[in-house]
Every structure is written in C-alpha cells, then in structure tokens.
Design a protein around this motif. Structure first.
Motif, PDB file in Angstrom:
ATOM      1  N   TRP A  10       7.020  10.337  37.546  1.00 32.80           N
ATOM      2  CA  TRP A  10       5.775   9.614  37.254  1.00 32.80           C
ATOM      3  C   TRP A  10       5.491   9.642  35.767  1.00 32.80           C
ATOM      4  O   TRP A  10       5.008   8.661  35.202  1.00 32.80           O
ATOM      5  N   ASP A  11       5.846  10.754  35.117  1.00 33.15           N
ATOM      6  CA  ASP A  11       5.736  10.808  33.658  1.00 33.15           C
ATOM      7  C   ASP A  11       7.056  10.458  32.985  1.00 33.15           C
ATOM      8  O   ASP A  11       7.136   9.555  32.163  1.00 33.15           O
ATOM      9  N   GLU A  12       8.098  11.220  33.332  1.00 33.32           N
ATOM     10  CA  GLU A  12       9.338  11.143  32.555  1.00 33.32           C
ATOM     11  C   GLU A  12      10.046   9.809  32.678  1.00 33.32           C
ATOM     12  O   GLU A  12      10.732   9.389  31.750  1.00 33.32           O
ATOM     13  N   TRP A  38       6.963   5.893  35.404  1.00 36.12           N
ATOM     14  CA  TRP A  38       6.563   5.122  36.580  1.00 36.12           C
ATOM     15  C   TRP A  38       5.083   4.736  36.513  1.00 36.12           C
ATOM     16  O   TRP A  38       4.696   3.633  36.888  1.00 36.12           O
ATOM     17  N   TRP A  39       4.297   5.690  36.063  1.00 36.68           N
ATOM     18  CA  TRP A  39       2.852   5.484  36.143  1.00 36.68           C
ATOM     19  C   TRP A  39       2.382   4.256  35.373  1.00 36.68           C
ATOM     20  O   TRP A  39       1.467   3.555  35.786  1.00 36.68           O
ATOM     21  N   PRO A  85       1.697   2.127  42.615  1.00 30.20           N
ATOM     22  CA  PRO A  85       2.632   0.997  42.552  1.00 30.20           C
ATOM     23  C   PRO A  85       3.910   1.265  43.335  1.00 30.20           C
ATOM     24  O   PRO A  85       4.403   2.390  43.367  1.00 30.20           O
ATOM     25  N   PRO A  90       0.591  11.523  41.756  1.00 32.06           N
ATOM     26  CA  PRO A  90       1.616  11.978  40.828  1.00 32.06           C
ATOM     27  C   PRO A  90       1.117  13.222  40.106  1.00 32.06           C
ATOM     28  O   PRO A  90      -0.061  13.335  39.779  1.00 32.06           O
ATOM     29  N   ILE A 142       7.243   1.497  43.304  1.00 27.67           N
ATOM     30  CA  ILE A 142       8.135   1.676  42.154  1.00 27.67           C
ATOM     31  C   ILE A 142       9.502   1.015  42.349  1.00 27.67           C
ATOM     32  O   ILE A 142      10.045   0.428  41.408  1.00 27.67           O
ATOM     33  N   PRO A 183       8.828   6.408  46.043  1.00 25.95           N
ATOM     34  CA  PRO A 183       7.630   6.302  45.200  1.00 25.95           C
ATOM     35  C   PRO A 183       6.882   4.993  45.425  1.00 25.95           C
ATOM     36  O   PRO A 183       7.440   3.923  45.214  1.00 25.95           O
ATOM     37  N   GLY A 184       5.640   5.116  45.831  1.00 24.89           N
ATOM     38  CA  GLY A 184       4.835   3.914  46.062  1.00 24.89           C
ATOM     39  C   GLY A 184       5.296   3.081  47.236  1.00 24.89           C
ATOM     40  O   GLY A 184       4.996   1.890  47.311  1.00 24.89           O
TER      41      GLY A 184
END
Lengths: 415, 415
Positions: A85-87, A90-91, A298, B4, A300, B248-249
């Motif tokens: 989500w960070d690396e 994704w966010w 979202p 997240p 992803i 994810p999502g």
C-alpha cells in the motif's frame, strides 16, 4: 459504458483474398505505409488473422499488461503483502493514474480520479452536480438516446435529489437549457450511431443557462480530443476499457473541474475520499481535490493493469489519433460504398467530420446474422439491436488494410 | 473495510531463535503437527521468514492466482477479446462468484452478488434497507465504533432517504431498537478490537422491532461461521480481500435475502442489474434475484483473481476454520502472557470465545513504534491509532509456531 457483444461467437478465420476493387487494397497499403501511427500496433497483442473493430467495446490487450499484472500479483501482493500500500504506491494509484490519463481528455493534473464503474461515477457526478446547482432548479436534462445506464442512473440521482429527468435530443439540446435546468447529462459520442456531439457549444450554452454539465466520455476519450478544461466542462465520467484499452471492466474515472472541487459533495463519501483516511474519525471531512471523488479501497489488480495499459500512449498525440481516426472511417465508408451492393446498408454515422466519433454504424436488415457471419470470417465488430452493425476504429492498432478487408468481407456477405 | 497499514515498512527478518519459555515452542510444534488444516498453507505463496498476521487487512496470495490472472489477460482478453464476455463467462461472474462464496457466509445460492467496493455495496444496502423499511420510521442505527466508512456512508444514505443516524453501542444495541428504527447497521466483528457481536440475537431483536438489518461482514467472513440465512439477516455486505484472500481491493459483495429480492430497490440501478441489459431499453426494470444488486460492468481482472483465490477453500469447512482460529488466538494470548512483561500490553479483544473474532488487539503505549519494530523483525501485524497493535489470524495459512514467534518477538521488544 460497457457493451459486451451479444452476437453468436465464432473463431477467427483467414482473410478473404479476392475482391472486386483491387485499387482499394493498393490504396490501403499505401495509406498504411505512410501512417505515422502504424508502428503503435506493435504495442498490442492482437490475435493473428483477425480484424478487430470492436475496440469501442473492449480495447485490445497492450503488450506490457500481462507482465505488469504478474509483478503486481507475485511480488507486490505475494511478497510485499500489506507493505505494498505504501511501497508499491497502491494507495495513491487512483489519483496517479487519473493524472496519467488527464492529458488524453485535456485536463490539467489534480482533476481526474480513477476507480469504480462508470455507472457509479455517474451517480457521484449527477448527485454532485445537483448539489452544485443548488435549490431552485428542478430539471435534469438527459440525452434521450443515451446508453441506457446513464438514463437509469440519472433517474435514481434525480429521485434522490428532488429533480425531474427530461429527455432531450442532444443535437438540439441547447434550446432546452433554461433557468429551471439544474444539470445536463450528455454523451460526447453516441454509443449506437457514433455521432459526435458539440461539446464546446453545448457546454457553453448549458453554463450560460446556469446549469451544471456532466459529460459521458466513454466513446470519445482516447479516440479524439476532448479538451475538458479548455471548454469549461464541469464534471465528466468515462470508462477506460474502450479506446484506452484498460482491460475488461477496468476502473472508470471521474473529472471534477478544479473550480468545483471545494464544493463537490459526493453521495458516496467513502473513507478513501476522506481528508485523513487513517485518522479513522467518525465525521466525514472530504479530501482536497479530485481525491474526494474516491470511495472505497481501489481494486488494485484492475487499476494497475490500466496503468500499464496507458504505456501504449507514450509519445502519442491525441490530435494525430483523431486525424487517423477520421482517415480510417472515411476510407472504410468509401470501401463500403465500393464493395457493398447499393441499398444493402445505410450509414447512421454522420458524414461530417465534426459530427463523427471513431466508429461507423451501418443499419441493415438482419444485422445480428450479418455480424455473426462477419465474425466467422475474422472481422470483429458488434451488433446493436435491432438493426445496427458497429465498427470501431482504434487508431493505435487498426490500419487501413483492416478497414478495407472489413468492408470487402461485408461486401462478400451481401454479394 | 480495507485498512492498509500505515506503520513504517520494513524488510522481513529471520526469526528470533532464543526465548524464555521453550515449552511454548514445543507446544506450538505439537499443535501444528496435529492441526488438520496445516496442509492448507501450501495453497498460498507466502514470503519466507515472515509471520504474516495481517490477513485481516490483506489476505495472502493464493498460489493459483498468478497463473489464473495470466490466462485471463493473455488468452481471455488478448486472444478471445470481446468474445470472452460469453465464452469465458465474464458476464455472469458476479453471480457465479457470489454463489461460490455464499456457503462461507451461510447463504443459499442466488442471494450474493460480487462487485464494487464495500462502501458502494453498503450504500446500496442502506438505501435499499430504508426503502424496504418504508415510511414512518426515521432512524438509522449505526454501530458507534464502526469502521469509519460505514458511518460516512450511513450518513449519506440517511441524508438521501430522510433518515437520521443514531450511533449505538453494538453490545447493547438491542435496547435501542424501537418502532422508530428503520435500519440497523452493525459490524459482525469490530475492526479495531476484534470483538465479535451477537449477530443471531441482534438480528432477532431488530427484526422483532420491525427494523431491517444490514450486517458488515468484512472482519468475519472466512474466519468464522456467519450463517446469514439461518439467522434471518436481511442484507449484508463484506469485502473479499481479508480472510477470503481475493487480492488488494478485490470486489466486495452484497447479500440480499431471498424474501427481500423482489422489493429491493437499489439506488444504483446500473444496466448490469437490468432484467434485460442488452435490450437497451430506456426504463430500468430490475433483474430477478441478487443480480439486481449489480451496477456497471464488472472489473473482470480483479473478479477472476478472486474466483481463483476461492480455490483455496476447496474442502475446507468453516467450523474447522473457526475452531482453529480460536485455538490460535487462545494460544497467542497465552504466549503473550508468558513472554511480555506484565503491564506492558493489555488485550482489548474479549477473552470469551463467543465475543472474539479472529484477531487479537493489544493496547500499548507507543504502539506505532512497537509495530514498526515487530515488522522489522519479520512479524507483520498492523497498527491502529492511537494505541492498538492488531494481529490477525487466518487459519488457512497461520500456524501455532507463528503465534508463538509473534508473541516471543513482542516479548523481546519489551524485554
């Protein structure tokens, strides 16, 4: 909006190799040889032997997408897990990808956010528009020939905001804009006929009447210049799986003109649109900018497939795309006139460039069977009830020889 | 809902190899050796050396998903193109996958439809519930400790249907159900504390008061029996990327009890929910069954990844999952008590099995830094402001040695 084909399916066939007008084949070869965009076809994985003229329904697979998806699944999800989500950023994907496609619709950064389906974004846009319009205006004007979901969602948005839906003919819609018009929902290109509506003039007229404009760009974005900012559009939505080639059901997008962002009041205030989503506070405080159009987490996989798909646009100018699109549809119409016996098909797509999107729709008896036969011969378009053959021309991967073969095959069916 | 992690990210580290209570390590080994579900871990691709206790935020990657995704991209999209809406059964995926996950939430077929985010489904459910409740009732009761998006969406749904939101303590919510209660929105498991609420009793009480129940199953589905049908739940929503490991999502789902389907009136009547979507008629006629909960074109890549992910559940009974979940969290709490100096952490997750979901939340000072340190040592949980460490236990891939190592590592940090 999406429109999966509902004609009988068939396997690709080899090209028909004879035809009555070999000069058109030579012309096509010459046009392809001098087409500055011809090399873009290599950016797509297209099946051999097929003329694919249904990119206005589902765009072809950009070549880099499968590897990008594999990386998202195996490494970003499988190995990095929650850290992605960070690396793996994704966010921020909805805004980042929004900014990537913004130039294709003529939007400066910070106004486009990707996520949800077109229908869901339309609901946000229409309710948001009704709230921007404020009290005292009662009508929501909707393109009478719209793709049905737009009408269904408009009815719901109207019901929930106290408006009344009024159908309008988009070609003459401006006459209907008045002091009682709250919101105007129009399609840039009609999904059925391929008619291009006059977005600049209609937007100008609607705004002059004090109405808020919502444009559906599903059948124009990626095929021709839209210039949202330049023409003062208020709100817009569109899908990414037609001319933008984002993949089946790829996330849609919402454009909120910067001047409206501070007052845009979404009916779907999910935590992703909160100013501080991780503060987990009980009251909704909308984020600054287009991000307030986000709702939930979202999707992803679909979203990053879309991001990879947009690589196919590197170095491509939308004006060049438009020029090729018009040349392709002109040439296709010329080939149809040459190959198809008189009276068997009638174009419902306007001849005037200013009124034509990037598809050609031909009316004919028995359209469903004709399209099934075309598909069985390796020419993939689609059928719209009751009597329309649709042929979409995506300039990034369709060439003039494709257009010639499609028309010639159609001629054989009627021959 | 999604959450997240927002702690600093760090690389996995090797396990700590010394500890003060080797009997717990032996106990863990014994428990793993006799765990009937231990073999399921092989169905997931997990990074080496990591104890992954964040499956309550993002489930791990099921091993079959990358190949399934590659097939969807390369063959279904790239080769079959538009034909895949029929030939690859894309069009029916929302209902088909809904029926596949239905047994995990105790729903007979035909009541679950997959698509959109949890927030969007919640909006459909809450507005639909308000319409089912009919006029004359004014209150929408919402779990006061809910994941924020549920509260935000509830406020919007209430505003658009004329209801008023009243926060309630879900542990004592039944006392608030009265003749003025239209809709009750509750979480099956609290995202922060891991508290399991009494779905059967609360549903019974709400229905006895004439209210329509909407349950958020994000933190329970896939971790424990839900039994929607058996308990008479009216409507429910949930995500698929936590204990269901959809990615994810991944698309969320909406449950509409069969008895309500005929009257369920969605605020998002997109063309996918139409009785005859390809008739392209101007008026919305809802489809029979849960399909009327569909909106726009489904995001096929994310959706078919979820479908492949559900293969990990083949032959798995949810009662066995629950039994292992409780054994895991019991054992983790026992290890924490043994390893962590007294007074350094306090469990906010109830000790009683009947009140515990599948996570353990520990309150501590400096929780953000503690979680960052845990992650740097290869134990991945997450942090919830201001002072909670969350550890999620997914019985399909988490073992007792994982629980022991996590607690031991936590003990070292405080040691």
């Amino acid at each position: 909006m999406s429109d999966p084909i509902d004609t009988p399916a068939a396997a690709p066939a080899t090209a028909t190799t004879t035809g009555p007008a070999p000069d058109l084949r030579a012309r096509a070869a010459g046009l392809d040889a001098t087409d500055g965009l011809a090399g873009l076809r290599a950016r797509f994985a297209l099946p051999e032997g097929v003329v694919y003229l249904d990119g206005n329904s589902l765009g072809a697979l950009p070549a880099g997408v499968p590897d990008a998806l594999a990386d998202v699944a195996r490494r970003q999800w499988g190995e990095l897990l929650i850290r992605s989500w960070d690396e793996s950023a994704w966010w921020t994907a909805p805004e980042r990808i929004g900014d990537r496609l913004a130039p294709l619709v003529g939007a400066a950064p910070g106004q486009v956010v990707v996520g949800d389906s077109t229908s869901v974004n339309l609901f946000k846009a229409l309710v948001g528009a009704a709230r921007l319009a404020g009290p005292g205006r009662t009508r929501l004007l909707v393109d009478a020939a719209t793709f049905p979901t737009d009408g269904y969602i408009a009815e719901s948005a109207a019901r929930m905001t106290g408006l009344t839906v009024t159908p309008v003919d988009p070609s003459h819609a401006a006459a209907a804009f008045d002091a009682d018009t709250a919101v105007v929902l129009l399609n840039h290109v009609d999904y059925r006929t391929g008619r291009l509506h006059d977005l600049p003039a209609l937007t100008r007229a609607a705004r002059a009447a004090g109405a808020v404009t919502v444009w559906d760009l599903c059948h124009s974005a990626g095929a021709l210049p839209v210039d949202l900012d330049a023409h003062g559009v208020d709100l817009a939505v569109g899908c990414t799986y037609k001319y933008l080639n984002g993949g089946p059901g790829a996330p849609a997008y919402l454009y909120i003109a910067e001047r409206h962002q501070q007052d845009f009041d979404s009916p779907l205030p999910g935590w992703n649109g909160h100013a501080e989503p991780f503060a987990m506070t009980p009251g909704f405080v909308p984020a600054e900018g287009a991000r307030r159009g986000r709702v939930g987490t979202p999707d992803i996989l679909s979203m990053l497939a879309l991001e990879a798909a947009l690589d196919a646009w590197a170095g491509v100018g939308i004006a060049d795309v438009r020029a090729k699109s018009l040349a392709l549809t002109d040439f296709f119409l010329e080939c149809v006139a040459a190959y198809v016996p008189a009276g068997r098909v009638e174009s419902v797509t306007p001849a005037a460039h200013a009124e034509r999107g990037s598809q050609v729709s031909l009316r004919t008896d028995d359209a469903r069977a004709v399209m099934a036969e075309l598909i069985s011969r390796g020419v993939v378009g689609d059928f719209r009830a009751p009597d329309v053959l649709r042929f979409g021309f995506t300039p990034l991967y369709v060439g003039f020889a494709d257009a010639e073969r499609a028309a010639r095959t159609l001629g054989h069916i009627f021959g």
